[in-house]
Design an enzyme around this catalytic site. Structure first.
Site, PDB file in Angstrom:
ATOM      1  N   CYS A 150       0.799  -1.229   0.000  1.00  0.00           N
ATOM      2  CA  CYS A 150       0.000   0.000   0.000  1.00  0.00           C
ATOM      3  C   CYS A 150       0.830   1.276   0.000  1.00  0.00           C
ATOM      4  O   CYS A 150       0.328   2.340  -0.375  1.00  0.00           O
ATOM      5  CB  CYS A 150      -0.960   0.001   1.187  1.00  0.00           C
ATOM      6  N   HIS A 243      -2.088   6.869   3.513  1.00  0.00           N
ATOM      7  CA  HIS A 243      -0.656   6.792   3.800  1.00  0.00           C
ATOM      8  C   HIS A 243       0.042   7.995   3.165  1.00  0.00           C
ATOM      9  O   HIS A 243      -0.079   8.235   1.954  1.00  0.00           O
ATOM     10  CB  HIS A 243      -0.048   5.515   3.220  1.00  0.00           C
TER      11      HIS A 243
END
Length: 351
Positions: A150, A243
């Site tokens: 990710c 993120h």
């Protein structure tokens, strides 16, 4: 476009639930089967799953009987999405591929396999031809495709225009990773509330290796990985989704911040004309405001599929530095895998 019957492996977990949410009312894909562990098999999905998504459990899946994650129980699907834990994914995904059921996986287990595409459609759509080298079935009907870590997704999405325009000598980054990336129940509250955890086990090697495969080039069917070092520090921060990465890049061909920003803004997605349902209209959003991007404000942009970039500036150490951010459980997980499936339909690997 024909509608394809889809199975989801690991359907009761956090990634499996995200698949279910994102596949609601999908133009091409219909959920036909849900698989999970033996303790869940035989129960209705409503009974088996501890639903953690922010919308109610969809009624059309709540009554589906959960199956064991065995290929023999999924003969009625065209392909499966895998949200399996890495502890079981290797054997289970291979068994499905050997049974002639294509697997589009979010697990890490096959990402380094030289015949398995590690795919971000806007970055390396040509890598899907690696499927032709796989030997799970004699007729090629069964195969595996993976999506990256990710963090690797926003990293490589931001590096691609720089790599193509200027070349890259080295990258240093620190990731500030949202707690949803740890799954459920995730990080203990006493560890993360009002705190930053400076290490995430197993993350940094994946962040350092996967972009090199993603940016690799095929030569006579053999993938030659990109060749530059990536130094990664992975941290966990008290953010729910999104993120964020602080990235510094040493370019091969020197360029200033304005040239780099221009390259990022003018970059064109190679899949832009395919009209894939999950593809963002604007895969990159480059901000001029120094206070952007922010996870709370921008993680959900373009239905969570956009990579946001900001603070592009000249570096006193390397050539350039900037911030990149993307939704980790959508763009970096289930949404990315669904986009992979859409590209594979368009390229006639899913029929």
């Amino acid at each position: 476009m024909a509608q394809f019957k889809v199975g989801i492996l690991g359907a009761t977990g956090a990634v499996g639930q995200k698949f279910i949410r994102l596949l609601q009312n999908h133009e091409w894909f219909k959920i036909e089967a849900l698989g999970a562990s033996e303790r869940s098999a035989g129960k209705s999905y409503k009974q088996a799953a501890n639903w953690i998504e922010s919308i109610p459990m969809p009624e059309d899946v709540s009554g589906i009987e959960v199956r064991n994650c065995t290929a023999s129980e999924f003969g009625d699907v065209d392909f499966v999405f895998s949200g399996l834990d890495s502890s079981v994914a290797t054997e289970v995904e291979a068994d499905f591929a050997k049974a002639g059921i294509p697997v589009i996986s979010n697990a890490k287990n096959y990402r380094t396999d030289p015949t398995v595409p590690l795919l971000v459609p806007e970055v390396n759509p040509d890598h899907i031809s690696m499927i032709d080298k796989q030997t799970f079935t004699e007729d090629g009907s069964g195969w595996i495709v993976t999506n990256p870590n990710c963090v690797a997704v926003p990293l490589v999405m931001s590096l691609k225009p720089l790599y193509d325009n200027f070349g890259i000598k080295s990258v240093i980054l620190t990731s500030m990773q949202a707690i949803s990336g740890a799954g459920y129940p995730g990080v203990p509250s006493l560890d993360i509330l009002g705190n930053v955890v400076p290490f995430i086990g197993g993350e940094e090697p994946k962040i350092a290796a996967e972009p090199l495969k993603l940016l690799g080039r095929l030569n006579d069917g053999v993938l030659q990985h990109a060749d530059f070092p990536i130094q990664a520090t992975a941290t966990r921060v008290p953010v729910l989704n999104g993120h964020m990465l602080s990235i510094a890049v040493q370019l091969e061909k020197e360029a200033d911040a304005e040239e780099v920003k221009k390259a990022l803004k003018e970059w064109k997605s190679p899949i832009g004309d395919l009209k894939l349902p999950s593809a963002p209209n604007f895969p990159l959003n480059v901000f001029d405001d120094d206070f952007y991007p922010q996870p709370r404000l921008h993680a959900d942009s373009q239905k969570g599929m956009q990579t946001a970039i900001g603070r592009v500036r000249n570096s006193n150490v390397l050539s350039i530095s900037y911030i990149a951010m993307a939704h980790n459980t959508i763009r970096g997980a289930a949404g990315g895998a669904i986009l992979n499936a859409e590209l594979l339909v368009k390229k006639n690997y899913i029929k």
